[in-house]
Each structure stands twice: as C-alpha cells, then as structure tokens.
Design an enzyme around this catalytic site. Sequence first.
Site, PDB file in Angstrom:
ATOM      1  N   PRO A  35       0.912  -1.134   0.079  1.00 17.69           N
ATOM      2  CA  PRO A  35       0.139  -0.053   0.127  1.00 17.69           C
ATOM      3  C   PRO A  35       0.954   1.313   0.013  1.00 17.69           C
ATOM      4  O   PRO A  35       1.916   1.273   0.915  1.00 17.69           O
ATOM      5  CB  PRO A  35      -0.732  -0.074   1.199  1.00 17.69           C
ATOM      6  CG  PRO A  35      -0.492  -1.524   1.814  1.00 17.69           C
ATOM      7  CD  PRO A  35       0.806  -1.998   1.283  1.00 17.69           C
ATOM      8  N   GLU A  36       0.489   2.391  -0.689  1.00 18.34           N
ATOM      9  CA  GLU A  36       1.101   3.632  -0.693  1.00 18.34           C
ATOM     10  C   GLU A  36       0.110   4.410   0.019  1.00 18.34           C
ATOM     11  O   GLU A  36      -1.169   3.953   0.186  1.00 18.34           O
ATOM     12  CB  GLU A  36       1.619   3.823  -2.078  1.00 18.34           C
ATOM     13  CG  GLU A  36       2.708   2.893  -2.821  1.00 18.34           C
ATOM     14  CD  GLU A  36       3.740   3.469  -3.659  1.00 18.34           C
ATOM     15  OE1 GLU A  36       3.894   4.472  -3.846  1.00 18.34           O
ATOM     16  OE2 GLU A  36       4.325   2.580  -4.356  1.00 18.34           O
ATOM     17  N   LYS A  83       0.733   6.915   5.267  1.00 16.17           N
ATOM     18  CA  LYS A  83       0.244   5.731   5.193  1.00 16.17           C
ATOM     19  C   LYS A  83      -0.417   5.260   6.591  1.00 16.17           C
ATOM     20  O   LYS A  83      -0.725   4.250   6.745  1.00 16.17           O
ATOM     21  CB  LYS A  83       1.414   4.627   4.801  1.00 16.17           C
ATOM     22  CG  LYS A  83       1.886   5.052   3.599  1.00 16.17           C
ATOM     23  CD  LYS A  83       3.067   4.006   3.335  1.00 16.17           C
ATOM     24  CE  LYS A  83       3.905   4.435   2.073  1.00 16.17           C
ATOM     25  NZ  LYS A  83       4.980   3.589   1.892  1.00 16.17           N
ATOM     26  N   ARG A 122       6.201  13.718  13.290  1.00  8.83           N
ATOM     27  CA  ARG A 122       7.264  13.170  12.735  1.00  8.83           C
ATOM     28  C   ARG A 122       6.968  12.733  11.286  1.00  8.83           C
ATOM     29  O   ARG A 122       8.072  12.371  10.721  1.00  8.83           O
ATOM     30  CB  ARG A 122       7.472  11.508  13.322  1.00  8.83           C
ATOM     31  CG  ARG A 122       7.867  11.690  14.860  1.00  8.83           C
ATOM     32  CD  ARG A 122       8.509  10.281  15.457  1.00  8.83           C
ATOM     33  NE  ARG A 122       7.528   9.464  15.401  1.00  8.83           N
ATOM     34  CZ  ARG A 122       6.956   9.275  16.402  1.00  8.83           C
ATOM     35  NH1 ARG A 122       6.861   9.809  17.646  1.00  8.83           N
ATOM     36  NH2 ARG A 122       5.759   7.967  16.329  1.00  8.83           N
ATOM     37  N   ARG A 175      15.102  -1.105  -1.223  1.00  2.00           N
ATOM     38  CA  ARG A 175      13.956  -1.567  -2.207  1.00  2.00           C
ATOM     39  C   ARG A 175      14.481  -1.656  -3.348  1.00  2.00           C
ATOM     40  O   ARG A 175      15.784  -0.878  -3.926  1.00  2.00           O
ATOM     41  CB  ARG A 175      12.878  -0.391  -1.913  1.00  2.00           C
ATOM     42  CG  ARG A 175      12.241  -0.273  -0.580  1.00  2.00           C
ATOM     43  CD  ARG A 175      11.463  -1.531  -0.016  1.00  2.00           C
ATOM     44  NE  ARG A 175      10.184  -1.724  -0.901  1.00  2.00           N
ATOM     45  CZ  ARG A 175       9.324  -0.932  -0.843  1.00  2.00           C
ATOM     46  NH1 ARG A 175       9.157   0.148   0.232  1.00  2.00           N
ATOM     47  NH2 ARG A 175       8.116  -1.172  -1.489  1.00  2.00           N
TER      48      ARG A 175
END
Length: 266
Positions: free
Chosen positions: A2-3, A52, A121, A255
């Site tokens: 999921p993005e 997210k 954050r 990644r």
Amino acid sequence: VPEGHTAHRIAREHTRRFGGSNLAVSSPQGRFTDAALRLDGARLDRVEAYGKHLFYRFSGDRIVHVHLGIFGKFTTADGAPPPPIGELRMRLVGPTSYADLRGPTACELITPDEAAAVIARLGPDPLRKDADPDRGWARLAKSRLEMGALMLDQRVVAGSGNIFRAEVLYRAGVSPFRVGRAVDHPTWLGIWTDFRLLMRAAFRSGRIITTEAADRERPKARTVPIDDAHYVYRRTGMPCRRCGSEIKTTVQAARNLFWCPTCQAV
Ligand SMILES: [Zn+2]
C-alpha cells in the site's frame, strides 16, 4: 504494497460506512483484546489518513492508530461478518457493514497527544489540503542522501512508496543518485506538484498510472493495461518509452529501484 492513496481511500470508505455509528469492536486473534474491550460499543466519529497512517477517532478522545505496513490488509463488506478466520487483529462491525484488519504493522489505542506525535514525525502529505511542501524541502535541501532514498523518506513526502519514488523521479528527469543538497527549489516544487497530481489520480481510481497516453503502447485503451501503466517500475531490461535506453534496476534504500540512465542522467 500500500502507498498513501490506499490509506486515504480506506479512510474515506470507513468514514462513509461507519462514521457517526456505534461499533462492535473485537480482536478474534487476541492481540488487540484489551483495547477492543474498552472501545466496544463506542461511537466512531471519523477516520483520517496522514501518509500511510490511519487514525480512527472514537468518542471520548480515543484513537486507534493503524499502519498497514507491507502485509496489512482491510477486508470491508456489506452485511453481517462471517465467523472469524485467520489472524484477525481487529474487527469493526457497524449497522450495515463490517471491516476486518489482518497483518498490520501497527494497531494500537492511543491518545490525541500520541496521535499528534505520530503526525509531527511525518513530512507533508500530498493528498492533504494542509500540506506544506517546504517542510519536505527543509529536510531534503541539506541532505547528503540520494534522491531515490529521500523520495521514500516519510519525513520528506508522507505517503510515498516504491512505485511513486521511481516514477516521479523519472517524470522529473532527476537521477535517483543525485543527492538532496544538489537539487534546487524549483525542481523540488516540480517533484512535489507531480506527487500531488499522481497521488490524487491514484486516490480517485485506486490504481497508480503514471504514463501519458502518447507514451503507451496502446494509447487508446480505455482501461490502461498494467504493462502500460509505468515508465520504469518493474520494467528492467525493457526499452525506455521515451528514449529507447534499457531500463536499469538496483537496490536503493533496501527496495528495488528502477530508472532510465539516459532520461535521468543527472
Ligand atoms: Zn529514457
């Protein structure tokens, strides 16, 4: 994986289905049981997404913070829920539908202060109206990290993921190996504007499509086929849609990164 647009779509759907209703909350798996018992029967006011992260705001200043991570998934459907199966972390049951959460990285009951700390954050989220791109710039402009890594950093762009980082850098013509300090402000604003454009389109359609019609093999297809949806993502060894160079891949920030060495030379 999921993005950010996925979290925003879940927030919209769950607010529509459950907002203003008193929900039955349970944790058949047992890992969220104490919190579920405290929330059971409470009214859910709304669900918000930030990057997210999802925040289920219940009455009485109680918030459930959910992060799907790589494997997390919600199953949402009309009607009464079936008997629980699998590792069902949290089940929400409303008047006309239910939602089952499995495999999240985070599912925790927190206070408004704790929610504010999570949000503080994060960098700006291109899908939020209150986003300030200069907060991402403040971090990027003094960084020695490479752009491919910075575009995955949730403190630079909240909600970005592996597809968006590769595709946005390609569309900007920026090398993923250029360091943040070597990027000027207009280039950053162009990247930010493109994130917003692409993420809004993904929010609407549920799919990440980054190609312009003229760059597709089937420019007139009404539904863009998956192998026509991206410029570089998972196109290793294939010719660049614009220059014909071979698309390259390497591992960057843990990644798989994809890029065109010609279009993204510097
Ligand atoms: Zn190219």
